[in-house]
Design a protein around this motif. Sequence first.
Motif, mmCIF file in Angstrom:
data_model
loop_
_atom_site.group_PDB
_atom_site.id
_atom_site.type_symbol
_atom_site.label_atom_id
_atom_site.label_comp_id
_atom_site.label_asym_id
_atom_site.label_seq_id
_atom_site.Cartn_x
_atom_site.Cartn_y
_atom_site.Cartn_z
ATOM 1 N N LYS A 2 -31.440 -3.182 -16.672
ATOM 2 C CA LYS A 2 -31.466 -2.104 -17.659
ATOM 3 C C LYS A 2 -30.065 -1.911 -18.219
ATOM 4 O O LYS A 2 -29.128 -1.634 -17.471
ATOM 5 C CB LYS A 2 -31.888 -0.794 -16.996
ATOM 6 C CG LYS A 2 -33.331 -0.634 -16.747
ATOM 7 C CD LYS A 2 -33.558 0.719 -16.108
ATOM 8 C CE LYS A 2 -34.829 1.311 -16.649
ATOM 9 N NZ LYS A 2 -35.134 2.593 -16.008
ATOM 10 N N GLU A 34 -33.626 -5.288 -20.466
ATOM 11 C CA GLU A 34 -34.204 -4.041 -20.974
ATOM 12 C C GLU A 34 -33.084 -3.241 -21.629
ATOM 13 O O GLU A 34 -32.226 -2.698 -20.950
ATOM 14 C CB GLU A 34 -34.824 -3.261 -19.814
ATOM 15 C CG GLU A 34 -35.563 -2.031 -20.238
ATOM 16 C CD GLU A 34 -36.159 -1.298 -19.048
ATOM 17 O OE1 GLU A 34 -36.285 -0.065 -19.154
ATOM 18 O OE2 GLU A 34 -36.479 -1.938 -18.036
ATOM 19 N N GLU A 36 -31.736 -0.187 -23.984
ATOM 20 C CA GLU A 36 -32.118 1.166 -24.381
ATOM 21 C C GLU A 36 -30.904 1.848 -25.012
ATOM 22 O O GLU A 36 -29.823 1.853 -24.429
ATOM 23 C CB GLU A 36 -32.550 1.901 -23.109
ATOM 24 C CG GLU A 36 -32.966 3.309 -23.288
ATOM 25 C CD GLU A 36 -33.381 3.896 -21.932
ATOM 26 O OE1 GLU A 36 -32.802 4.934 -21.571
ATOM 27 O OE2 GLU A 36 -34.245 3.315 -21.262
ATOM 28 N N ARG A 66 -29.972 8.828 -17.101
ATOM 29 C CA ARG A 66 -30.009 7.559 -17.847
ATOM 30 C C ARG A 66 -28.800 6.690 -17.522
ATOM 31 O O ARG A 66 -28.917 5.468 -17.375
ATOM 32 C CB ARG A 66 -30.127 7.832 -19.346
ATOM 33 C CG ARG A 66 -31.535 8.371 -19.684
ATOM 34 C CD ARG A 66 -31.722 8.669 -21.131
ATOM 35 N NE ARG A 66 -31.815 7.429 -21.906
ATOM 36 C CZ ARG A 66 -31.895 7.406 -23.231
ATOM 37 N NH1 ARG A 66 -31.930 8.546 -23.922
ATOM 38 N NH2 ARG A 66 -31.965 6.268 -23.874
ATOM 39 N N ASN A 69 -29.365 5.239 -13.953
ATOM 40 C CA ASN A 69 -30.404 4.224 -13.863
ATOM 41 C C ASN A 69 -30.046 2.907 -14.529
ATOM 42 O O ASN A 69 -30.762 1.924 -14.381
ATOM 43 C CB ASN A 69 -31.718 4.760 -14.453
ATOM 44 C CG ASN A 69 -32.310 5.855 -13.596
ATOM 45 O OD1 ASN A 69 -32.081 5.926 -12.397
ATOM 46 N ND2 ASN A 69 -33.065 6.747 -14.217
ATOM 47 N N ALA A 70 -28.951 2.878 -15.246
ATOM 48 C CA ALA A 70 -28.563 1.661 -15.964
ATOM 49 C C ALA A 70 -27.806 0.693 -15.052
ATOM 50 O O ALA A 70 -27.112 1.101 -14.122
ATOM 51 C CB ALA A 70 -27.701 2.024 -17.176
#
Length: 187
Positions: A2, A34, A36, A66, A69-70
């Motif tokens: 991510k 992924e 974002e 966020r 979680n990256a």
Amino acid sequence: MKILLVDGTIIGRKTGAVLEQVKTYIEEFRPEMELEILHLSDYEHQFVDGRPSSEYNEDMQEMVRRFNNADGYIIASPIFQGSIPGVLKNAFDMLHPRTMRYKPVSIVANGGTYQHHLVIENQLKPILDYFRCLVTPNYVYTHTSHFDDSNSITNEDVHDRLRELARVFVEYADMSQHLSKETIDEH
């Protein structure tokens, strides 16, 4: 993996345009990543003042989630008045010091003068060094003259440098997978 692409301003369009272009180039090199985009303009910001994170509004807590979680980051910042925007520094201040540890980071920035590229060296890199990020050695600084009226990048050299930044970033992302990660306690 991510990857969080951070649009580090709440006004203007050029920073976001550069970030979108980097996203496109990363997708060409590593389509399975992924990607974002986090637009700071989408959040209701509060000044970080040292209180427990649970006392900040839901937007601030979501922003921290966020980041946590990256697995890597592209940080995009305009340069205003010879500095990064306060909202970007405030976002960094909200993060635990281990949030970005040993995670790959690339930097893109834009400004109205060619000299402001030094803000990356003098302000952004020291912040990211504090977090112990794996900062790629090649950042890309764009100037107002590199864009057309619709904020599309018109300079081929800039495109070449953004492609190279994306290529190096995915290599750093691969390398980061072999480093031990410490667990991050919520604060």
